[in-house]
Design a protein around this motif. Structure first.
Motif, PDB file in Angstrom:
ATOM      1  N   VAL A 155      60.771  36.843  72.686  1.00  0.00           N
ATOM      2  CA  VAL A 155      59.689  36.656  73.657  1.00  0.00           C
ATOM      3  C   VAL A 155      60.267  36.723  75.068  1.00  0.00           C
ATOM      4  CG1 VAL A 155      57.923  35.053  74.505  1.00  0.00           C
ATOM      5  CG2 VAL A 155      58.353  35.275  72.045  1.00  0.00           C
ATOM      6  N   LEU A 156      59.593  37.431  75.959  1.00  0.00           N
ATOM      7  CA  LEU A 156      60.020  37.478  77.353  1.00  0.00           C
ATOM      8  C   LEU A 156      59.891  36.078  77.945  1.00  0.00           C
ATOM      9  CD1 LEU A 156      60.947  39.335  79.678  1.00  0.00           C
ATOM     10  CD2 LEU A 156      58.532  39.613  80.292  1.00  0.00           C
ATOM     11  N   ALA A 157      61.024  35.499  78.362  1.00  0.00           N
ATOM     12  CA  ALA A 157      61.022  34.124  78.844  1.00  0.00           C
ATOM     13  C   ALA A 157      60.901  34.041  80.359  1.00  0.00           C
ATOM     14  CB  ALA A 157      62.296  33.409  78.388  1.00  0.00           C
ATOM     15  N   ASP A 196      66.596  45.391  72.325  1.00  0.00           N
ATOM     16  CA  ASP A 196      66.244  45.298  70.906  1.00  0.00           C
ATOM     17  C   ASP A 196      65.652  43.923  70.581  1.00  0.00           C
ATOM     18  OD1 ASP A 196      67.163  47.853  70.532  1.00  0.00           O
ATOM     19  OD2 ASP A 196      69.079  47.261  69.638  1.00  0.00           O
ATOM     20  N   GLN A 197      66.226  42.894  71.197  1.00  0.00           N
ATOM     21  CA  GLN A 197      65.718  41.538  70.987  1.00  0.00           C
ATOM     22  C   GLN A 197      64.284  41.422  71.489  1.00  0.00           C
ATOM     23  OE1 GLN A 197      68.632  38.680  72.213  1.00  0.00           O
ATOM     24  NE2 GLN A 197      67.172  37.005  72.344  1.00  0.00           N
ATOM     25  N   LEU A 198      64.012  42.018  72.640  1.00  0.00           N
ATOM     26  CA  LEU A 198      62.659  41.995  73.197  1.00  0.00           C
ATOM     27  C   LEU A 198      61.704  42.819  72.336  1.00  0.00           C
ATOM     28  CD1 LEU A 198      60.933  40.953  75.513  1.00  0.00           C
ATOM     29  CD2 LEU A 198      61.697  42.890  76.891  1.00  0.00           C
ATOM     30  N   ALA A 199      62.177  43.944  71.818  1.00  0.00           N
ATOM     31  CA  ALA A 199      61.345  44.786  70.955  1.00  0.00           C
ATOM     32  C   ALA A 199      60.950  44.047  69.679  1.00  0.00           C
ATOM     33  CB  ALA A 199      62.085  46.073  70.615  1.00  0.00           C
ATOM     34  N   ALA A 200      61.843  43.194  69.179  1.00  0.00           N
ATOM     35  CA  ALA A 200      61.547  42.443  67.956  1.00  0.00           C
ATOM     36  C   ALA A 200      60.350  41.519  68.140  1.00  0.00           C
ATOM     37  CB  ALA A 200      62.774  41.639  67.538  1.00  0.00           C
ATOM     38  N   GLY A 201      60.104  41.100  69.387  1.00  0.00           N
ATOM     39  CA  GLY A 201      58.967  40.233  69.654  1.00  0.00           C
ATOM     40  C   GLY A 201      57.624  40.889  69.385  1.00  0.00           C
ATOM     41  N   ALA A 202      57.607  42.231  69.345  1.00  0.00           N
ATOM     42  CA  ALA A 202      56.353  42.935  69.065  1.00  0.00           C
ATOM     43  C   ALA A 202      55.870  42.694  67.646  1.00  0.00           C
ATOM     44  CB  ALA A 202      56.538  44.433  69.301  1.00  0.00           C
ATOM     45  N   ASN A 203      56.735  42.170  66.789  1.00  0.00           N
ATOM     46  CA  ASN A 203      56.363  41.908  65.400  1.00  0.00           C
ATOM     47  C   ASN A 203      55.889  40.477  65.176  1.00  0.00           C
ATOM     48  OD1 ASN A 203      57.187  44.545  64.557  1.00  0.00           O
ATOM     49  ND2 ASN A 203      59.314  43.853  64.602  1.00  0.00           N
ATOM     50  N   LEU A 204      55.789  39.708  66.260  1.00  0.00           N
ATOM     51  CA  LEU A 204      55.390  38.308  66.159  1.00  0.00           C
ATOM     52  C   LEU A 204      53.913  38.121  66.499  1.00  0.00           C
ATOM     53  CD1 LEU A 204      58.385  36.669  68.079  1.00  0.00           C
ATOM     54  CD2 LEU A 204      58.148  36.930  65.603  1.00  0.00           C
ATOM     55  N   THR A 205      53.363  37.031  66.009  1.00  0.00           N
ATOM     56  CA  THR A 205      52.049  36.570  66.452  1.00  0.00           C
ATOM     57  C   THR A 205      52.285  35.323  67.302  1.00  0.00           C
ATOM     58  OG1 THR A 205      50.825  37.434  64.552  1.00  0.00           O
ATOM     59  CG2 THR A 205      49.850  35.577  65.729  1.00  0.00           C
ATOM     60  N   TYR A 206      51.846  35.356  68.568  1.00  0.00           N
ATOM     61  CA  TYR A 206      52.108  34.214  69.434  1.00  0.00           C
ATOM     62  C   TYR A 206      51.219  34.257  70.674  1.00  0.00           C
ATOM     63  CZ  TYR A 206      54.875  37.338  72.486  1.00  0.00           C
ATOM     64  OH  TYR A 206      55.282  38.353  73.325  1.00  0.00           O
ATOM     65  N   SER A 207      51.196  33.114  71.349  1.00  0.00           N
ATOM     66  CA  SER A 207      50.568  33.004  72.662  1.00  0.00           C
ATOM     67  C   SER A 207      51.596  32.393  73.601  1.00  0.00           C
ATOM     68  CB  SER A 207      49.320  32.120  72.597  1.00  0.00           C
ATOM     69  OG  SER A 207      48.704  32.012  73.878  1.00  0.00           O
ATOM     70  N   ALA A 208      51.916  33.102  74.676  1.00  0.00           N
ATOM     71  CA  ALA A 208      52.925  32.641  75.631  1.00  0.00           C
ATOM     72  C   ALA A 208      52.274  32.444  76.989  1.00  0.00           C
ATOM     73  CB  ALA A 208      54.062  33.650  75.738  1.00  0.00           C
ATOM     74  N   LYS A 209      52.463  31.274  77.557  1.00  0.00           N
ATOM     75  CA  LYS A 209      51.923  30.983  78.882  1.00  0.00           C
ATOM     76  C   LYS A 209      53.047  30.996  79.906  1.00  0.00           C
ATOM     77  CE  LYS A 209      47.861  28.357  77.467  1.00  0.00           C
ATOM     78  NZ  LYS A 209      47.072  27.114  77.638  1.00  0.00           N
ATOM     79  N   TYR A 210      52.730  31.533  81.077  1.00  0.00           N
ATOM     80  CA  TYR A 210      53.715  31.673  82.140  1.00  0.00           C
ATOM     81  C   TYR A 210      53.200  31.081  83.439  1.00  0.00           C
ATOM     82  CZ  TYR A 210      55.738  35.225  79.050  1.00  0.00           C
ATOM     83  OH  TYR A 210      56.277  35.881  77.980  1.00  0.00           O
ATOM     84  N   GLN A 211      54.133  30.589  84.241  1.00  0.00           N
ATOM     85  CA  GLN A 211      53.823  30.341  85.645  1.00  0.00           C
ATOM     86  C   GLN A 211      54.282  31.566  86.404  1.00  0.00           C
ATOM     87  OE1 GLN A 211      54.506  26.485  87.618  1.00  0.00           O
ATOM     88  NE2 GLN A 211      55.683  27.607  89.144  1.00  0.00           N
ATOM     89  N   VAL A 212      53.405  32.094  87.248  1.00  0.00           N
ATOM     90  CA  VAL A 212      53.727  33.300  88.006  1.00  0.00           C
ATOM     91  C   VAL A 212      53.756  32.972  89.492  1.00  0.00           C
ATOM     92  CG1 VAL A 212      52.801  34.837  86.246  1.00  0.00           C
ATOM     93  CG2 VAL A 212      51.280  34.001  88.043  1.00  0.00           C
ATOM     94  N   ALA A 213      54.122  33.960  90.288  1.00  0.00           N
ATOM     95  CA  ALA A 213      54.257  33.764  91.737  1.00  0.00           C
ATOM     96  C   ALA A 213      52.997  33.130  92.320  1.00  0.00           C
ATOM     97  CB  ALA A 213      54.537  35.098  92.417  1.00  0.00           C
ATOM     98  N   GLY A 214      53.177  32.195  93.214  1.00  0.00           N
ATOM     99  CA  GLY A 214      52.046  31.500  93.816  1.00  0.00           C
ATOM    100  C   GLY A 214      51.633  30.273  93.038  1.00  0.00           C
ATOM    101  N   ALA A 225      55.004  27.627  78.054  1.00  0.00           N
ATOM    102  CA  ALA A 225      54.548  27.150  76.744  1.00  0.00           C
ATOM    103  C   ALA A 225      54.505  28.313  75.765  1.00  0.00           C
ATOM    104  CB  ALA A 225      53.167  26.501  76.850  1.00  0.00           C
ATOM    105  N   TYR A 226      54.819  28.005  74.510  1.00  0.00           N
ATOM    106  CA  TYR A 226      54.829  29.025  73.458  1.00  0.00           C
ATOM    107  C   TYR A 226      54.198  28.432  72.212  1.00  0.00           C
ATOM    108  CZ  TYR A 226      56.693  32.102  69.790  1.00  0.00           C
ATOM    109  OH  TYR A 226      56.818  32.941  68.715  1.00  0.00           O
ATOM    110  N   THR A 232      48.925  34.597  80.756  1.00  0.00           N
ATOM    111  CA  THR A 232      49.108  34.434  79.312  1.00  0.00           C
ATOM    112  C   THR A 232      49.285  35.788  78.646  1.00  0.00           C
ATOM    113  OG1 THR A 232      47.652  32.484  79.332  1.00  0.00           O
ATOM    114  CG2 THR A 232      48.124  33.462  77.196  1.00  0.00           C
ATOM    115  N   VAL A 233      50.209  35.845  77.688  1.00  0.00           N
ATOM    116  CA  VAL A 233      50.376  37.017  76.828  1.00  0.00           C
ATOM    117  C   VAL A 233      50.074  36.583  75.399  1.00  0.00           C
ATOM    118  CG1 VAL A 233      51.998  38.706  75.885  1.00  0.00           C
ATOM    119  CG2 VAL A 233      52.074  38.124  78.313  1.00  0.00           C
ATOM    120  N   ASN A 234      49.164  37.296  74.740  1.00  0.00           N
ATOM    121  CA  ASN A 234      48.807  37.007  73.353  1.00  0.00           C
ATOM    122  C   ASN A 234      49.115  38.215  72.484  1.00  0.00           C
ATOM    123  OD1 ASN A 234      47.371  34.384  73.816  1.00  0.00           O
ATOM    124  ND2 ASN A 234      46.016  35.703  75.019  1.00  0.00           N
ATOM    125  N   ARG A 235      49.658  37.962  71.287  1.00  0.00           N
ATOM    126  CA  ARG A 235      49.944  39.052  70.356  1.00  0.00           C
ATOM    127  C   ARG A 235      49.510  38.651  68.950  1.00  0.00           C
ATOM    128  NH1 ARG A 235      55.838  41.498  72.152  1.00  0.00           N
ATOM    129  NH2 ARG A 235      55.025  43.369  73.126  1.00  0.00           N
TER     130      ARG A 235
END
Length: 224
Positions: A181-183, A47-65, A200-201, A70-73
Motif C-alpha cells: 500500500v502506498l504509505a 513490485d511491492q507497490l504493484a502487489a497492492g493491486a491484488n488487495l482489498t482495502y480502504s486507505a485514508k490519507y492526510q494530504v496537503a492543507g 488509517a488502513y 481515500t483510496v479504495n480497492r
C-alpha cells in the motif's frame, strides 16, 4: 541415519576455505556482502507497490492543507476509487466515472489506465506512483536514497529519488508498506504540492466506496 546440517554464511565461508583455499572463496563473501543496487531498490519497491493491486482495502490519507483523501480497492469485481478534495475517480471493468467537486460526474467507457494519470491534484494514485518508479528504474543517473520507517502503525520501505527524467516530478519521495500500500508520497507536480501520508488502513470497505456523491449530476459521455 541422515544428518542435515544448516550452514550460515560464515559456515559456508569456512567450508570453502577448507576445500578450496582462500583464493576460491571471494564470490561467497562478495555475494553475501553486496547491497541491493540502485535499480534493484527501485524495481523492488515498484513490485511491492504493484502487489497492492491484488488487495482489498480502504486507505485514508492526510494530504496537503490538512485535508483528507481515500483510496479504495476491491477484487471481485475488480474496481477502485479515489476520493480527494475537489474530486473523485471511480474505475471499474465496465465504466470510469470522474467527478468535479460533488456536483457533476462524467461517466465514460471503462479505462483501466485512468488511475495511472491521477497525479495532478492533492492525491497521487498508487498506479501513478508505480508508473513513476518504473520510469526511474530505467534512468541510469537517478540519485537514490532508501530507509525504513513506520507509518500509521505499518512498516514501510521508503525511497527518495532525485534527477528522474520522464516523470511528472524530477524529485519525489515515497514509502510503501509491506502489504504493498502506498504509505506516503511527496513531490511538486505542475506547481501543485502533493504531500500525502497514510493515517488509517482497513480491509473492510465503506458502503459508499464506489458511489458518486449524493445529489451529483451524472453525465454520460460514452461514445455513441
Amino acid at each position: 541415519m541422515l544428518t542435515v546440517t544448516r550452514l550460515t554464511t560464515a559456515g559456508l565461508a569456512a567450508a570453502c576455505v577448507a576445500l578450496l583455499g582462500l583464493s576460491g572463496c571471494g564470490d561467497i563473501d562478495e555475494a553475501s556482502a553486496s547491497p541491493l543496487s540502485r535499480d534493484d531498490l527501485i524495481t523492488e519497491t515498484a513490485d511491492q507497490l504493484a502487489a497492492g493491486a491484488n488487495l482489498t482495502y480502504s486507505a485514508k490519507y492526510q494530504v496537503a492543507g490538512g485535508e483528507t483523501a481515500t483510496v479504495n480497492r476491491a477484487q471481485r469485481p475488480l474496481r477502485s476509487s479515489y476520493v480527494y478534495p475537489g474530486g473523485r475517480l471511480i474505475v471499474t471493468t465496465t465504466v470510469t466515472v470522474k467527478c468535479t467537486g460533488s456536483t457533476v460526474c462524467d461517466s465514460r467507457a471503462a479505462d483501466p489506465a485512468a488511475a495511472a494519470t491521477l497525479n495532478d491534484g492533492p492525491l497521487i494514485s498508487p498506479e501513478a506512483a508505480q508508473a513513476m518508479l518504473a520510469t526511474a528504474a530505467l534512468d541510469p543517473i537517478v540519485d537514490t536514497k532508501s530507509h525504513d520507517t513506520t507509518i500509521a502503525g505499518r512498516h514501510a520501505t521508503c525511497l527518495l529519488l532525485d534527477g528522474v527524467d520522464g516523470t511528472p516530478a524530477k524529485k519525489f519521495d515515497l514509502c510503501v508498506t509491506n502489504e504493498g500500500v502506498l504509505a506516503s508520497f511527496t513531490a511538486t507536480i505542475d506547481g501543485v504540492r502533493i504531500d500525502q501520508a497514510l493515517t488509517a488502513y482497513a480491509e473492510e470497505l465503506p458502503s459508499d466506496a464506489f458511489l458518486v456523491p449524493p445529489g451529483a449530476k451524472l453525465v454520460d459521455k460514452s461514445p455513441r
